[in-house]
Write a protein that holds these residues in place. Structure first.
Motif, PDB file in Angstrom:
ATOM      1  N   MET A   1      -2.638   8.744  -0.369  1.00  0.00           N
ATOM      2  CA  MET A   1      -1.320   8.464  -0.744  1.00  0.00           C
ATOM      3  C   MET A   1      -1.343   8.554  -2.191  1.00  0.00           C
ATOM      4  O   MET A   1      -2.347   8.714  -3.054  1.00  0.00           O
ATOM      5  CB  MET A   1      -1.441   6.624  -0.454  1.00  0.00           C
ATOM      6  CG  MET A   1      -1.023   6.293   0.918  1.00  0.00           C
ATOM      7  SD  MET A   1      -0.801   4.545   0.959  1.00  0.00           S
ATOM      8  CE  MET A   1      -2.466   4.015   0.535  1.00  0.00           C
ATOM      9  N   HIS A  29      -7.380   8.917  -3.035  1.00  0.00           N
ATOM     10  CA  HIS A  29      -5.752   8.828  -3.376  1.00  0.00           C
ATOM     11  C   HIS A  29      -5.427   8.996  -4.698  1.00  0.00           C
ATOM     12  O   HIS A  29      -6.447   9.215  -5.608  1.00  0.00           O
ATOM     13  CB  HIS A  29      -5.531   7.329  -3.038  1.00  0.00           C
ATOM     14  CG  HIS A  29      -5.944   6.835  -1.760  1.00  0.00           C
ATOM     15  ND1 HIS A  29      -5.121   7.041  -0.393  1.00  0.00           N
ATOM     16  CD2 HIS A  29      -6.836   5.975  -1.331  1.00  0.00           C
ATOM     17  CE1 HIS A  29      -5.904   6.510   0.611  1.00  0.00           C
ATOM     18  NE2 HIS A  29      -6.855   6.130   0.004  1.00  0.00           N
ATOM     19  N   ASP A 105       4.167   6.558  -3.035  1.00  0.00           N
ATOM     20  CA  ASP A 105       4.142   6.132  -1.811  1.00  0.00           C
ATOM     21  C   ASP A 105       4.144   4.636  -1.772  1.00  0.00           C
ATOM     22  O   ASP A 105       5.017   3.889  -1.018  1.00  0.00           O
ATOM     23  CB  ASP A 105       3.200   6.825  -0.971  1.00  0.00           C
ATOM     24  CG  ASP A 105       3.103   8.158  -0.790  1.00  0.00           C
ATOM     25  OD1 ASP A 105       4.227   8.814  -0.661  1.00  0.00           O
ATOM     26  OD2 ASP A 105       1.983   8.596  -1.066  1.00  0.00           O
ATOM     27  N   GLU A 405      -5.427   0.596   2.228  1.00  0.00           N
ATOM     28  CA  GLU A 405      -5.241   1.959   3.130  1.00  0.00           C
ATOM     29  C   GLU A 405      -4.778   1.594   4.221  1.00  0.00           C
ATOM     30  O   GLU A 405      -4.021   2.283   5.174  1.00  0.00           O
ATOM     31  CB  GLU A 405      -6.773   2.494   3.262  1.00  0.00           C
ATOM     32  CG  GLU A 405      -7.279   3.261   2.096  1.00  0.00           C
ATOM     33  CD  GLU A 405      -8.736   3.742   2.225  1.00  0.00           C
ATOM     34  OE1 GLU A 405      -8.813   4.969   1.524  1.00  0.00           O
ATOM     35  OE2 GLU A 405      -9.279   3.086   3.146  1.00  0.00           O
ATOM     36  N   GLY A 408      -1.081   1.270   4.022  1.00  0.00           N
ATOM     37  CA  GLY A 408      -0.427   2.687   4.116  1.00  0.00           C
ATOM     38  C   GLY A 408      -0.598   3.609   5.334  1.00  0.00           C
ATOM     39  O   GLY A 408       0.367   4.043   5.671  1.00  0.00           O
ATOM     40  N   ARG A 409      -1.556   3.000   6.256  1.00  0.00           N
ATOM     41  CA  ARG A 409      -1.460   3.647   7.637  1.00  0.00           C
ATOM     42  C   ARG A 409      -0.085   3.072   8.230  1.00  0.00           C
ATOM     43  O   ARG A 409       0.522   3.638   9.062  1.00  0.00           O
ATOM     44  CB  ARG A 409      -2.849   3.516   8.352  1.00  0.00           C
ATOM     45  CG  ARG A 409      -3.852   4.559   7.962  1.00  0.00           C
ATOM     46  CD  ARG A 409      -5.046   4.452   8.796  1.00  0.00           C
ATOM     47  NE  ARG A 409      -5.561   2.927   8.851  1.00  0.00           N
ATOM     48  CZ  ARG A 409      -6.587   2.703   7.903  1.00  0.00           C
ATOM     49  NH1 ARG A 409      -7.137   3.413   7.092  1.00  0.00           N
ATOM     50  NH2 ARG A 409      -7.307   1.312   8.224  1.00  0.00           N
ATOM     51  N   GLY A 412       2.987   4.660   7.548  1.00  0.00           N
ATOM     52  CA  GLY A 412       2.895   6.232   8.093  1.00  0.00           C
ATOM     53  C   GLY A 412       2.287   7.116   7.089  1.00  0.00           C
ATOM     54  O   GLY A 412       2.314   8.449   7.287  1.00  0.00           O
ATOM     55  N   HIS A 413       1.556   6.706   6.215  1.00  0.00           N
ATOM     56  CA  HIS A 413       0.661   7.405   5.315  1.00  0.00           C
ATOM     57  C   HIS A 413      -0.774   7.571   5.598  1.00  0.00           C
ATOM     58  O   HIS A 413      -1.338   6.680   6.002  1.00  0.00           O
ATOM     59  CB  HIS A 413       0.819   7.101   3.747  1.00  0.00           C
ATOM     60  CG  HIS A 413       2.174   6.807   3.327  1.00  0.00           C
ATOM     61  ND1 HIS A 413       3.043   7.725   3.172  1.00  0.00           N
ATOM     62  CD2 HIS A 413       3.074   5.698   2.884  1.00  0.00           C
ATOM     63  CE1 HIS A 413       4.222   7.513   2.802  1.00  0.00           C
ATOM     64  NE2 HIS A 413       4.096   6.041   2.378  1.00  0.00           N
ATOM     65  N   ARG A 414      -1.641   8.722   5.192  1.00  0.00           N
ATOM     66  CA  ARG A 414      -3.080   8.712   5.334  1.00  0.00           C
ATOM     67  C   ARG A 414      -3.753   8.113   4.132  1.00  0.00           C
ATOM     68  O   ARG A 414      -3.254   8.333   3.093  1.00  0.00           O
ATOM     69  CB  ARG A 414      -2.794  10.177   5.665  1.00  0.00           C
ATOM     70  CG  ARG A 414      -2.478  10.946   6.783  1.00  0.00           C
ATOM     71  CD  ARG A 414      -3.037  12.310   6.778  1.00  0.00           C
ATOM     72  NE  ARG A 414      -4.283  12.296   7.020  1.00  0.00           N
ATOM     73  CZ  ARG A 414      -4.987  13.586   7.362  1.00  0.00           C
ATOM     74  NH1 ARG A 414      -4.208  14.802   7.316  1.00  0.00           N
ATOM     75  NH2 ARG A 414      -6.300  13.585   7.496  1.00  0.00           N
TER      76      ARG A 414
END
Length: 414
Positions: A1, A29, A105, A405, A408-409, A412-414
């Protein structure tokens, strides 16, 4: 991210976010921090990309008018003074905040509404991560109000949190920021993203988690930067080795109305107890003038290094300094000025790792000497050492990174 962290305030306010940013960066990140201009070098030393926000907090704290207000401890007057400075800087902060958030993000912020307005402008989610507990609870009153409010009961405690949150949000002059960014006067009530966690960079060993907090609110543990190689100033190692462990005395970012008088007060207390001391000059200019041989005047230096080598710490009660003192496992004497400092002073007393706090405006040589003598009591020292050991076993940064994190998932982010 890609993350942008917003951090305002003094060094004790900013440094935890540098620790969090460094932890996120170690986890893979990309991190950018928006910090007051005088902390850009500190961010660079932590290996972080920084965008400067106009203003030098140290220069503001050095203003004679603000020093006088700090000496009186009048929170409302202090807030009016700092709000005027924020009002003047708000249009520039809006543009600089917009720059800092480009390509992000997710925005992560402590106090203030700048990140929320910037997030609304760019269509970005915002995660709140303060270093003081602000979520309403019936367990204790808001940290920026007098501790005596707790006598009014749970309903007053819960209400006080809402009042203080409103005050702190308004201090960032959101109306001016929103106007500069071309936003409507009020933010829309609709939510575009999953509910973010609220993360507090505070240990649950120090502030037990209130039972009435929502499930998405977390006390992660403190956020400390990793220990780095550091060379002490000339003579400090020799001073420490020349006798029993001294006490550390300093008031951090607090502007002292009369540094010479405060230094004389401290020396008077040390004369009564016969202790050695390291005096930290801080922003207030403590330790000016000639000092006796049992006192060492030190420039700003890492608390993590010094506090591990002293027998007790005397300080103003800022969140960061309090955390460092508790983690070192030595007794703390707190002399709060204003703001959240009385809250942390109360926690130190309640945990049994320090004597009763002495408000700065009531500080005298006799009271300070009495508190210093109490720091040598065996039971108090044992409690402080035990708490320090448990705090050193925590990894608040890793816990915060885990929650960020996970969110973030969810986005939709890794």
């Amino acid at each position: 991210m890609n993350l942008t962290l917003f951090a305002m305030g003094s060094q004790g306010d900013v440094q935890p976010y540098l620790a969090l940013g460094a932890g996120l960066q170690r986890a893979g990140h990309h991190v950018r921090v928006a910090v007051p201009e005088n902390f850009v070098p500190l961010a660079a030393a932590a290996g972080l990309e920084a965008v400067a926000l106009q203003g030098n907090v140290q220069a503001l704290m050095d203003q004679p008018e603000l020093r006088a207000l700090l000496a009186r401890g009048n929170m409302l007057a202090i807030n009016r003074y700092t709000s005027a400075a924020a009002r003047a800087a708000a249009p520039v902060w809006a543009q600089q905040g917009l720059q800092a958030a480009q390509g992000a993000d997710l925005l992560v912020t402590g106090l203030g509404g700048l990140a929320h307005s910037v997030g609304e402008k760019l269509g970005l989610p915002v995660l709140e991560a303060p270093v003081v507990p602000l979520t309403p609870t019936r367990d204790f009153p808001a940290v920026l109000l007098p501790a005596g409010m707790s006598r009014l009961g749970g309903w007053a405690n819960a209400l006080s949190h809402r009042l203080v949150r409103h005050m702190m949000t308004q201090q960032g002059r959101p109306a001016v920021v929103r106007q500069t960014l071309g936003l409507p006067r009020r933010a829309p009530r609709t939510r575009r993203w999953p509910t973010p966690p609220t993360l507090y960079g505070v240990s649950p060993l120090v502030v037990p988690r209130p039972r009435d907090w929502p499930a998405h609110v977390h006390l992660t543990g403190y956020w400390f930067l990793p220990e780095a190689a550091w060379t002490p100033p000339t003579g400090l190692d020799a001073f420490l080795a020349a006798g029993p462990p001294p006490v550390s005395i300093g008031f951090g970012s607090m502007g002292l109305r009369d540094p010479a008088a405060t230094t004389a007060l401290v020396l008077g207390a040390l004369a009564q107890t016969g202790q050695r001391a390291v005096l930290l000059s801080g922003w207030g200019g403590l330790a000016s003038g000639e000092l006796p041989s049992h006192v060492y005047a030190a420039p700003p230096l890492p608390h993590s290094w010094l506090f591990a080598r002293v027998s007790a710490v005397v300080h103003h009660g800022g969140a960061g300094t309090t955390a460092a003192g508790l983690r070192a496992g030595v007794p703390s004497v707190l002399t709060p000025f204003f703001g959240d400092q009385p809250f942390w002073a109360g926690r130190v007393r309640a945990l049994g790792v320090g004597p009763a706090p002495i408000p700065q405006r009531r500080l005298t040589p006799d009271l300070l000497a009495g508190a210093l003598r109490q720091t040598q009591e065996g039971a108090l020292r044992e409690r402080a050492a035990a708490l320090g050991q448990r705090l050193r076993a925590e990894d608040g940064v890793a816990e915060a990174v885990r929650h960020i994190e996970a969110y973030g998932r969810a986005l939709g982010h890794r």
